[in-house]
Scaffold this active site. Structure first.
Site, PDB file in Angstrom:
ATOM      1  N   GLY A   8       0.839  -1.219   0.000  1.00  0.00           N
ATOM      2  CA  GLY A   8       0.000   0.000   0.000  1.00  0.00           C
ATOM      3  C   GLY A   8       0.861   1.252   0.000  1.00  0.00           C
ATOM      4  N   GLY A  11      -0.510   4.892  -1.110  1.00  0.00           N
ATOM      5  CA  GLY A  11      -1.632   5.501  -0.390  1.00  0.00           C
ATOM      6  C   GLY A  11      -1.190   6.704   0.431  1.00  0.00           C
ATOM      7  N   ASP A  53      -0.418  -7.357  -4.283  1.00  0.00           N
ATOM      8  CA  ASP A  53      -1.808  -7.197  -3.865  1.00  0.00           C
ATOM      9  C   ASP A  53      -1.947  -7.934  -2.532  1.00  0.00           C
ATOM     10  OD1 ASP A  53      -4.543  -7.456  -3.506  1.00  0.00           O
ATOM     11  OD2 ASP A  53      -4.942  -7.743  -5.645  1.00  0.00           O
ATOM     12  N   TYR A 142     -15.399  -1.179   8.333  1.00  0.00           N
ATOM     13  CA  TYR A 142     -14.011  -0.774   8.585  1.00  0.00           C
ATOM     14  C   TYR A 142     -13.642  -1.077  10.045  1.00  0.00           C
ATOM     15  CZ  TYR A 142     -10.038   2.531   8.850  1.00  0.00           C
ATOM     16  OH  TYR A 142      -8.813   3.118   9.017  1.00  0.00           O
ATOM     17  N   LYS A 146     -11.089  -3.753  11.675  1.00  0.00           N
ATOM     18  CA  LYS A 146      -9.952  -3.288  12.489  1.00  0.00           C
ATOM     19  C   LYS A 146      -9.907  -4.036  13.839  1.00  0.00           C
ATOM     20  CE  LYS A 146      -7.817  -0.507   9.754  1.00  0.00           C
ATOM     21  NZ  LYS A 146      -6.595  -1.057   9.115  1.00  0.00           N
TER      22      LYS A 146
HETATM   23  C1  AKB Z   1     -11.151   7.128   8.312  1.00  0.00           C
HETATM   24  O1  AKB Z   1     -11.679   8.222   8.541  1.00  0.00           O
HETATM   25  O2  AKB Z   1     -11.761   6.151   7.883  1.00  0.00           O
HETATM   26  C2  AKB Z   1      -9.687   6.967   8.625  1.00  0.00           C
HETATM   27  C3  AKB Z   1      -9.469   6.516  10.019  1.00  0.00           C
HETATM   28  C4  AKB Z   1      -9.693   7.419  11.146  1.00  0.00           C
HETATM   29  O3  AKB Z   1      -9.092   5.393  10.217  1.00  0.00           O
HETATM   30  N1  AKB Z   1      -8.997   8.205   8.392  1.00  0.00           N
END
Ligand code: AKB
Length: 320
Positions: A8, A11, A53, A142, A146
């Site tokens: 990555g 990025g 990848d 997300y 995490k």
């Molecule tokens: C997001 O806003 O998704 C990221 C984060 C805080 O992990 N910048």
């Protein structure tokens, strides 16, 4: 760390982390891994790059073997807002990619850093002075990936001895590569809009406080943690770290000190607002300070001066 692979590398964080790692460890010792967008400029010219990848375990293993990699920074992720429109892709990259990195790290004896985020919090987390160890029931894909990633990384450390370490990043503010698809992106965009149009329309409402950090501190954190004495680490995945906490009004007021005609307006994005409301207002990062000496150097005032200077120069040159 001698031979490092950054997955990555093109990025927002990867593009700056890779160059800093090359400065510290030697250009030829840091491989810039990219998926579809090729590295350009200094990132391409200053050291090796390879197509990697995160969802392709065999390819990660090939590159690790070829360059005798001992440390992997796995930055592949789909950020919080985009993750809500592509949850399966977000999971496959976040967790599929991490599992591949963990397995390769186990087989080839690599250390592994895969950042977590303030996005891992939610669903009952105390939002003020958020403790290192607390309730984590996030409501985004997300965040789910995490939390799962933190658990998997700790599992591989305890079960197989893989040297996994990571930080929970707050919103990262930078001026080299734009973030893409995050809830905290507004705190980067506001500077670009202030320079270009003297006006910004915030997707988050006044009073929405979130932890933030300037990129140089984010990079130091990633590297310092990987260099830390392991005997001092009581935690591993992942450490709360923060440098500042503000809402749209506070960052706008700071910008106005330099651009008095700057105007802040609001057009609240309900999805981003709901995500931001579930994240900490400010985290307690004392464990990072105690266990590996975390010490941020940039505050809102110094960061704002630097952001406006760098973005102003880009604007004058017609680059933005
Ligand atoms: C997001 O806003 O998704 C990221 C984060 C805080 O992990 N910048």
């Amino acid at each position: 760390m001698k031979n490092i692979l950054v997955i990555g590398s093109v990025g927002q964080i990867g593009s700056e982390l890779t160059l800093e790692l090359r400065k510290r460890y030697g250009s030829s010792n840091v491989v810039a891994g990219y998926r579809s967008t090729l590295p350009t400029g200094e990132l391409l010219e200053s050291g090796p790059s390879e197509r990697v990848d995160a969802t392709d375990a065999q390819r990660i293993a090939e590159v690790v073997k070829k360059y005798k990699i001992d440390t992997i920074y796995n930055l592949a992720a789909i950020l919080s807002a985009v993750g809500e429109s592509k949850p399966v892709v977000a999971w496959n990259i976040g967790i599929g990619g991490l599992m591949n990195c963990l397995e390769v790290a186990r087989e080839y004896g690599c250390a592994l850093s895969t950042p977590s985020s303030i996005g891992a919090f939610g669903g009952g987390t105390p939002l003020d002075n958020t403790p290192q160890d607390t309730i984590m029931r996030p409501q985004t894909m997300y965040g789910v990936s995490k939390v799962a990633g933190e658990l998997l990384s700790d599992y591989y450390f305890k079960r197989f001895g893989v040297d996994t370490r990571s930080v929970r990043y707050p919103g990262i503010i930078s001026n080299v590569t734009l973030p893409g698809g995050g809830t905290t992106d507004y705190a980067v965009e506001i500077y670009y809009e202030a320079v270009k149009n003297k006006k910004f329309i915030s997707p988050l409402k006044a009073g929405t406080f979130l932890d933030m950090m300037y990129m140089p501190d984010a990079i130091d954190a990633a590297i310092d943690l990987m260099e830390a004495d392991p005997s001092k680490l009581r935690h591993r995945n992942s450490f709360n770290i923060t440098a500042m906490s503000f809402d749209p009004e506070i960052i706008a007021a700071e910008i106005k000190k330099h651009i008095p005609e700057f105007e802040l307006q609001y057009n609240v994005d309900p999805m981003k607002q709901a995500i931001a409301d579930s994240w900490p207002n400010n985290m307690d990062d004392s464990c990072a300070k105690e266990e590996w000496g975390w010490n941020p150097k940039w505050d809102l005032s110094e960061m704002t001066k630097d952001m406006l200077r760098v973005i102003g120069e880009k604007h004058k040159k017609g680059l933005i």
